[in-house]
Design a protein around this motif. Structure first.
Motif, short mmCIF file in Angstrom:
data_model
loop_
_atom_site.label_atom_id
_atom_site.label_comp_id
_atom_site.label_asym_id
_atom_site.label_seq_id
_atom_site.Cartn_x
_atom_site.Cartn_y
_atom_site.Cartn_z
N VAL A 1 0.83 -1.20 0.00
CA VAL A 1 0.00 0.00 0.00
C VAL A 1 0.87 1.25 0.00
O VAL A 1 0.65 2.19 -0.78
N MET A 2 1.89 1.27 0.86
CA MET A 2 2.76 2.44 0.94
C MET A 2 3.54 2.65 -0.35
O MET A 2 3.80 3.79 -0.75
N SER A 3 3.89 1.56 -1.02
CA SER A 3 4.61 1.66 -2.28
C SER A 3 3.77 2.37 -3.33
O SER A 3 4.26 3.21 -4.10
N HIS A 4 2.47 2.08 -3.36
CA HIS A 4 1.58 2.72 -4.33
C HIS A 4 1.25 4.16 -3.96
O HIS A 4 0.75 4.91 -4.79
N TRP A 5 1.51 4.52 -2.71
CA TRP A 5 1.25 5.89 -2.25
C TRP A 5 2.50 6.76 -2.35
O TRP A 5 2.41 7.98 -2.31
#
Length: 385
Positions: free
Chosen positions: A98-102
Motif C-alpha cells: 500500500v505504501m509503495s503505491h502511495w
C-alpha cells in the motif's frame, strides 16, 4: 415574578433549537440553485471518480484529494485501482504494498489510515460502506466533510461539506473577516453550510461547491467574472478577493538538519523502515544520524563510524550535495553520505533494516525526496552535479 418566569423559559430552550433557529436565518435556496445550475453546465463531469455510485472509488478519491491537487491525484488514483480494484483487495494487501503505491503523493498517514479503514469496512461492515455520514465519520481517516462527500456522492445523502475550497468560497461570498481555521469561525461556517443545503440535487450542489473553489474561486487570481455567485459576493463587490479568506497568522518556519547514510554493497542499498508515527511514517528510508552542525567534527565522525559498523567495513565515504525538503510545518535540510562497503556484515535481529536492490528502487515505498536522491545516484549521477 414575571421576570423570573421569563428567565426560566429562556433557559429551557435547547441548544439544538437555537441552532435550528440560527440556521433558518442563513437559509437561501437561491444560493444552491445558482451553484447547481452552474455545475450542470460548466462544472467538471469527466474526472475518473465521477459518474459512479461505487462508495469505494468515491472514498479513495476523497482521501487522495485531501490537501492534494486533482492533477497530481489522477495518475495515483488510476494506478491504485489497477492493483486494488476493491476494498477487499486493499484490505488484504500488505502495508508495504500500500505504501509503495502511495509513495510520492505525500501526507503518508492518509495511506496508513486508508489501509486500516479498508480492513474495518471488510471486517465490520461486510465490505459495504455505510451510508450514514455519522458512521463514516467514525472510521479511521474520515472527518466530517469527507464523510458527507462520500455519503452524498455514493448514496445521495443530504449532508454538508466544508473543505478548504468551500471555506474559501464562503469566506469571499459572505465576507468572513476572520481566519477560517479558528474553531469559532469554522463552527459558524458549518452552520451556514448546513443551512444552505438544497432539498434535492445534492450531488450536483456538492460537486459544484468543489468545482467553484478549484476552478474559479481559486486562491490566486480568481475568475470572478465567470462565477455564478459574483452578484452576491462581498469580496468581489468590495475588491477584496486578495484579502479574503483571511490568511493564517504567519509563524517562523522551523528548520531542522539531518544526515542520511546511503550505505551501498553490490548494487544494493541499506534501507530502514520508519516508525508508523512521525514524518514519512511506515515508509522505507535511509538510516539517519544527527547533523554535523549539531556537534563538533570529532563527535560526528565517531557517530558516523558507529552507525556504519554494524553493517560492514567501509571502503569509501563520499559527501553528497545537501538538499532541502519542505514539510507543512518545517524545513528539513538533508546531507547525504554515500558509503561503499568493502565487506558486509549480516545484522541479525534487526527487522527494520533491509538491503534493497538498486534496480527496484523506482517501485520502493520511499519518501519522494529520498527516492529522487537514490535514482539520481544509481541511474542518473549527473543530477548530483
Amino acid at each position: 415574578m414575571k421576570r423570573v418566569v421569563s428567565e426560566q423559559s429562556s433557559a429551557a430552550v435547547s441548544p439544538d433549537k437555537l441552532l435550528k433557529e440560527a440556521a433558518a436565518t442563513l437559509a437561501d435556496p437561491s444560493f444552491s440553485l445558482d451553484v447547481i445550475t452552474w455545475q450542470k453546465q460548466y462544472g467538471r463531469h469527466a474526472l475518473p471518480w465521477q459518474n459512479t455510485r461505487d462508495a469505494y472509488r468515491v472514498w479513495l478519491s476523497e482521501i487522495m484529494l485531501q490537501q492534494t491537487q486533482v492533477a497530481a491525484v489522477i495518475p495515483y488514483y488510476l494506478r491504485f485501482l489497477e492493483t486494488f480494484p476493491t476494498v477487499q483487495s486493499l484490505a488484504a494487501a500488505s502495508s508495504e504494498e500500500v505504501m509503495s503505491h502511495w509513495s510520492g503523493l505525500g501526507y503518508y498517514s492518509r495511506a496508513r489510515n486508508l489501509h486500516k479503514c479498508a480492513q474495518t469496512i471488510v471486517t465490520e461492515y461486510g465490505g459495504v460502506f455505510p451510508s450514514d455520514p455519522a458512521l463514516l465519520e467514525q472510521l479511521t481517516g474520515i472527518g466530517r466533510s469527507t464523510a458527507a462527500a462520500i455519503s452524498a456522492f455514493s448514496y445521495g445523502t443530504r449532508a454538508a461539506i466544508l473543505d478548504g475550497n468551500v471555506k474559501r468560497v464562503f469566506a469571499r461570498v459572505f465576507g468572513v473577516e476572520r481566519y477560517p481555521g479558528e474553531k469559532a469561525v469554522e463552527n459558524e461556517m458549518w452552520l451556514r453550510a448546513v443551512a444552505l443545503l438544497p432539498e434535492s440535487d445534492v450531488e450536483a450542489y456538492t460537486q459544484g461547491l468543489m468545482d467553484l473553489g478549484a476552478t474559479l474561486c481559486t486562491r490566486n487570481r480568481p475568475s470572478c467574472q465567470r462565477c455564478p455567485l459574483a452578484h452576491r459576493c462581498v469580496a468581489y463587490a468590495s475588491g477584496r478577493t486578495n484579502e479574503l479568506p483571511v490568511r493564517k497568522p504567519k509563524k517562523a518556519v522551523p528548520e531542522k538538519e539531518t544526515t542520511m547514510l546511503l550505505i551501498v554493497d553490490k548494487n544494493q542499498v541499506l534501507l530502514e523502515q520508519r516508525p508508523d508515527k512521525g514524518i514519512w511514517g511506515g515508509l522505507l528510508s535511509l538510516p539517519e544520524i544527527a547533523s554535523e552542525t549539531d556537534g563538533d567534527a570529532t563527535h560526528f565522525d565517531a557517530a558516523l563510524a558507529l552507525a556504519i559498523a554494524p553493517f560492514g567495513v567501509s571502503a569509501s565515504l563520499e559527501k553528497l550535495p545537501m538538499f532541502t525538503h519542505v514539510f507543512t510545518h518545517f524545513k528539513l535540510h538533508v546531507t547525504p553520505y554515500r558509503i561503499a562497503l568493502a565487506r558486509r556484515l549480516e545484522r541479525a535481529g534487526q527487522d527494520n533494516y533491509v538491503w534493497y536492490p538498486a534496480d527496484k528502487m523506482v517501485d520502493a515505498p520511499l519518501p519522494a525526496p529520498v527516492k529522487k536522491l537514490l535514482l539520481a545516484v544509481f541511474r542518473e549521477p549527473d543530477l548530483l552535479s
